[in-house]
Scaffold this active site. Structure first.
Site, PDB file in Angstrom:
ATOM      1  N   THR A 182       0.822  -1.206   0.000  1.00 30.11           N
ATOM      2  CA  THR A 182       0.000   0.000   0.000  1.00 30.11           C
ATOM      3  C   THR A 182       0.855   1.254   0.000  1.00 30.11           C
ATOM      4  O   THR A 182       2.063   1.200   0.172  1.00 30.11           O
ATOM      5  CB  THR A 182      -0.943   0.026   1.218  1.00 30.11           C
ATOM      6  OG1 THR A 182      -2.000   0.931   0.951  1.00 30.11           O
ATOM      7  CG2 THR A 182      -0.236   0.443   2.479  1.00 30.11           C
TER       8      THR A 182
ATOM      9  N   LYS B 178      -8.351   2.198   3.322  1.00 30.27           N
ATOM     10  CA  LYS B 178      -7.295   2.117   4.330  1.00 30.27           C
ATOM     11  C   LYS B 178      -7.197   3.390   5.157  1.00 30.27           C
ATOM     12  O   LYS B 178      -6.274   3.562   5.936  1.00 30.27           O
ATOM     13  CB  LYS B 178      -5.961   1.833   3.643  1.00 30.27           C
ATOM     14  CG  LYS B 178      -5.993   0.550   2.829  1.00 30.27           C
ATOM     15  CD  LYS B 178      -4.792   0.428   1.948  1.00 30.27           C
ATOM     16  CE  LYS B 178      -4.959  -0.721   0.980  1.00 30.27           C
ATOM     17  NZ  LYS B 178      -3.895  -0.760  -0.013  1.00 30.27           N
TER      18      LYS B 178
ATOM     19  N   GLY C 150      -4.471   6.422   8.545  1.00 32.89           N
ATOM     20  CA  GLY C 150      -4.309   5.477   7.453  1.00 32.89           C
ATOM     21  C   GLY C 150      -3.285   4.438   7.854  1.00 32.89           C
ATOM     22  O   GLY C 150      -2.402   4.713   8.665  1.00 32.89           O
TER      23      GLY C 150
ATOM     24  N   SER D  60       4.786   0.542   0.899  1.00 31.26           N
ATOM     25  CA  SER D  60       5.745   0.181  -0.146  1.00 31.26           C
ATOM     26  C   SER D  60       5.948   1.291  -1.165  1.00 31.26           C
ATOM     27  O   SER D  60       7.032   1.437  -1.714  1.00 31.26           O
ATOM     28  CB  SER D  60       5.296  -1.101  -0.843  1.00 31.26           C
ATOM     29  OG  SER D  60       3.990  -0.950  -1.355  1.00 31.26           O
TER      30      SER D  60
ATOM     31  N   SER E 192       1.601   5.105  -7.718  1.00 32.84           N
ATOM     32  CA  SER E 192       0.899   3.982  -8.355  1.00 32.84           C
ATOM     33  C   SER E 192       1.533   3.578  -9.678  1.00 32.84           C
ATOM     34  O   SER E 192       1.395   2.438 -10.113  1.00 32.84           O
ATOM     35  CB  SER E 192      -0.581   4.312  -8.559  1.00 32.84           C
ATOM     36  OG  SER E 192      -0.773   5.222  -9.619  1.00 32.84           O
TER      37      SER E 192
ATOM     38  N   CYS F  78       5.141   1.752  -8.006  1.00 40.17           N
ATOM     39  CA  CYS F  78       5.045   0.652  -7.040  1.00 40.17           C
ATOM     40  C   CYS F  78       3.985  -0.360  -7.473  1.00 40.17           C
ATOM     41  O   CYS F  78       2.814  -0.003  -7.624  1.00 40.17           O
ATOM     42  CB  CYS F  78       4.701   1.205  -5.655  1.00 40.17           C
ATOM     43  SG  CYS F  78       4.500  -0.086  -4.414  1.00 40.17           S
TER      44      CYS F  78
ATOM     45  N   THR G 151       0.733  -0.714  -5.294  1.00 37.91           N
ATOM     46  CA  THR G 151      -0.094   0.478  -5.132  1.00 37.91           C
ATOM     47  C   THR G 151      -0.891   0.701  -6.410  1.00 37.91           C
ATOM     48  O   THR G 151      -0.341   0.613  -7.500  1.00 37.91           O
ATOM     49  CB  THR G 151       0.801   1.712  -4.866  1.00 37.91           C
ATOM     50  OG1 THR G 151       1.564   1.480  -3.681  1.00 37.91           O
ATOM     51  CG2 THR G 151      -0.017   2.977  -4.697  1.00 37.91           C
TER      52      THR G 151
END
Length: 189
Positions: A12, A44, A56, A135, A172, A175, A178
């Site tokens: 995440t 989250k 979060g 991450s 995003s 990673c 994500t």
């Protein structure tokens, strides 16, 4: 060799940006098990303490919900004292045999302070009002810092929502844990 280490939470990205009296926390929606994507729309980010606190998490979902419950109890015991509640949670997390096994990190914010809480007993307040975990955290953190610096240096009109969305989009794209299904919660002055 294990894929995990004690400092990196895979799966995440959570980003927190504070500007003036406002703060926003953004998180992606991807849940992964190993190399498989299990869900793309997980939430989250959570509000606590009568919506006066946003938080979060990165890490194991069940562990995070345990920590949310513990933090909520600490906030009830110490109303309006987010820092104290977080320090008390971190002490319990470090000392308790059960809690010590939890694999999660949290970002917590209210109208006046943003904090990162780790299982190692750390309660950290970011220096520049920007924090990220997970991450993809370093990617989102770098992008948010660059956008905030550009906004300030060039006197650009960028909202917290815009900066958070753009920074999370960068994370995003880099990673694999994500995604770009971003959920945000904001506390305004």
């Amino acid at each position: 060799m294990s894929h995990r280490d004690s400092y990196t939470m895979y799966g995440t990205t959570i980003l927190c940006i504070r500007q003036g009296g406002s703060v926003i926390i953004a998180g992606d929606g991807q849940v992964s098990m190993g190399s498989a994507i299990m869900k793309t729309s997980a939430k989250k980010i959570k509000r606590l303490a009568g919506d006066s606190v946003i938080t979060g998490f990165a890490g194991a979902t069940a562990d995070a919900f345990t920590l949310f419950e513990r933090l909520e109890a600490k906030l009830e015991k110490h109303p309006g004292q987010l820092m104290r509640a977080c320090v008390e949670l971190a002490k319990d997390w470090r000392r308790d045999k059960y809690l010590r096994r939890l694999e999660a990190m949290m970002i917590v914010a209210d109208k006046s302070v943003s904090l990162i809480i780790s299982g190692g007993g750390d309660v950290l307040e970011p220096e520049n009002g920007i924090a990220a975990i997970g991450s993809g955290g370093n990617f989102a953190l770098s992008a948010a810092r660059a956008l905030c610096a550009a906004r300030d240096e060039l006197s650009l009109d960028m909202t917290l929502e815009y900066i958070a969305t753009a920074a999370m989009a960068v994370a995003s794209e880099i990673c694999v844990y994500t995604n770009n299904n971003i959920i945000m919660e904001k506390i305004e002055e």
